[in-house]
Design an enzyme around this catalytic site. Structure first.
Site, short mmCIF file in Angstrom:
data_model
loop_
_atom_site.label_atom_id
_atom_site.label_comp_id
_atom_site.label_asym_id
_atom_site.label_seq_id
_atom_site.Cartn_x
_atom_site.Cartn_y
_atom_site.Cartn_z
N ASP A 67 -8.30 -33.54 19.79
CA ASP A 67 -7.71 -34.10 21.00
C ASP A 67 -6.98 -33.05 21.83
O ASP A 67 -6.77 -31.93 21.39
CB ASP A 67 -6.77 -35.28 20.64
CG ASP A 67 -5.90 -34.99 19.42
OD1 ASP A 67 -5.74 -33.80 19.07
OD2 ASP A 67 -5.38 -35.94 18.83
N ASP A 136 2.16 -44.85 13.05
CA ASP A 136 1.54 -46.15 13.31
C ASP A 136 0.10 -46.22 12.78
O ASP A 136 -0.63 -47.14 13.08
CB ASP A 136 1.56 -46.45 14.82
CG ASP A 136 0.83 -45.38 15.63
OD1 ASP A 136 0.23 -44.46 15.02
OD2 ASP A 136 0.86 -45.45 16.88
N HIS A 138 -2.35 -44.03 13.39
CA HIS A 138 -3.42 -43.51 14.25
C HIS A 138 -4.06 -42.25 13.64
O HIS A 138 -3.41 -41.50 12.92
CB HIS A 138 -2.94 -43.24 15.69
CG HIS A 138 -1.95 -42.12 15.85
ND1 HIS A 138 -0.91 -42.17 16.75
CD2 HIS A 138 -1.85 -40.91 15.25
CE1 HIS A 138 -0.23 -41.06 16.71
NE2 HIS A 138 -0.76 -40.27 15.80
N GLU A 143 -4.84 -44.80 19.17
CA GLU A 143 -3.65 -45.63 18.98
C GLU A 143 -4.03 -47.03 18.50
O GLU A 143 -5.21 -47.43 18.64
CB GLU A 143 -2.89 -45.72 20.32
CG GLU A 143 -2.42 -44.37 20.86
CD GLU A 143 -1.24 -43.78 20.11
OE1 GLU A 143 -1.14 -43.96 18.88
OE2 GLU A 143 -0.41 -43.11 20.75
#
Ligand code: PGA
Length: 267
Positions: A67, A136, A138, A143
């Protein structure tokens, strides 16, 4: 999913580096999928040491990063291109033309994302994808709520991720809200995945990934669908796993099998 629990983050880094180095020795032209963040830093440091002291050769290796933030120049100190150059590429003998990071300044993002996917395919696909995990759950910047079939695309970062990454930017306001990220579907096409996690802040995400249901709310849980995933965790990240004793037993038996195989091969 193979779950390996090491005692310290340092041991996690060394084990992960051993796996990457074995592949590079076995297949000098391999395609590595790479990750940024604090977690893989120790692994990169160990690979650099192996390059310097043991002659580990990256000259034919090709890399694709997961990314990049939208809007940052490659020379921006918080860009992932800069991160990779600083922490890994400039210390090893990789050909810079073989290193790929999505371009956060692309004008036509759709075309750029499709091109990135095509480049991965043209290079023969990713042999080994290194992954960190967000609190979380990811993977890359996929996400919660991301499609588990998603491809490389633009993604809006959650407030939690922006807060987590503000430590690198000095303030939350300075963190870009958009990123280009490989999709979950892109990651699942890698031949092997290596998920690394350290520290108690990752314990819940690790439990949900390894032992929870497969859900787009925890995108790392999609790795349960992949047939070759190695999870390397430190004790703190593994603390909430219910089946820890079983994973240890599997690894102990696995080591005995490998030792027996080696002994047989050596005659
Ligand atoms: P970290 O980030 O390695 O800095 O904890 C992981 C992630 O958010 O994917």
């Amino acid at each position: 999913m193979r779950v390996i629990v090491e005692s310290t983050p340092n041991e996690v880094a060394r084990h992960a580096a051993r796996i990457v180095a074995d592949l590079v020795r076995r297949k000098p032209k391999c395609v590595l999928g790479l990750a940024t963040g604090s977690t893989p830093l120790g692994m990169y440091a160990e690979l650099i040491r192996m390059h310097r002291e043991e002659g580990l050769d990256f000259s034919k290796v090709v890399t694709f990063n997961l990314d990049e933030y939208v809007g940052l120049e490659p020379a921006h100190p918080q860009s992932y291109r800069y991160f990779m150059d600083e922490h890994f590429f400039r210390h090893i003998n990789i050909d810079p033309r073989h290193t790929h990071v999505p371009d956060g300044r692309a004008l036509d993002f759709d075309a750029h994302c499709q091109q990135y996917e095509k480049l991965i395919r043209d290079c023969g696909g990713i042999d080994l994808q290194v992954l960190g995990i967000g609190r979380d759950g990811h993977i890359a910047f996929n996400e919660p709520g991301s499609s588990l079939g998603s491809r490389t695309r633009l993604k809006t970062l959650t407030a939690e991720t922006v807060r987590d990454n503000a430590r690198f930017f000095g303030s939350e306001e300075a963190v870009p809200r958009l990123a280009i990220t490989m999709g979950v579907g892109t990651i699942l096409e890698s031949r092997q995945c290596l998920l690394l996690a350290c520290g108690s802040s990752k314990a819940r995400a690790v439990r949900d990934t390894v032992e929870g249901p497969i859900t787009a709310q925890v995108t790392a849980s999609a790795l349960q669908l992949h047939r070759d995933v190695i999870c390397i965790l430190d004790e703190q990240a593994a603390a909430m796993l219910a089946r820890r004793d079983y994973y240890r037993e599997v690894e102990a038996l696995q080591s005995r099998l490998e030792a027996a195989r080696r002994a047989r091969a050596e005659g």
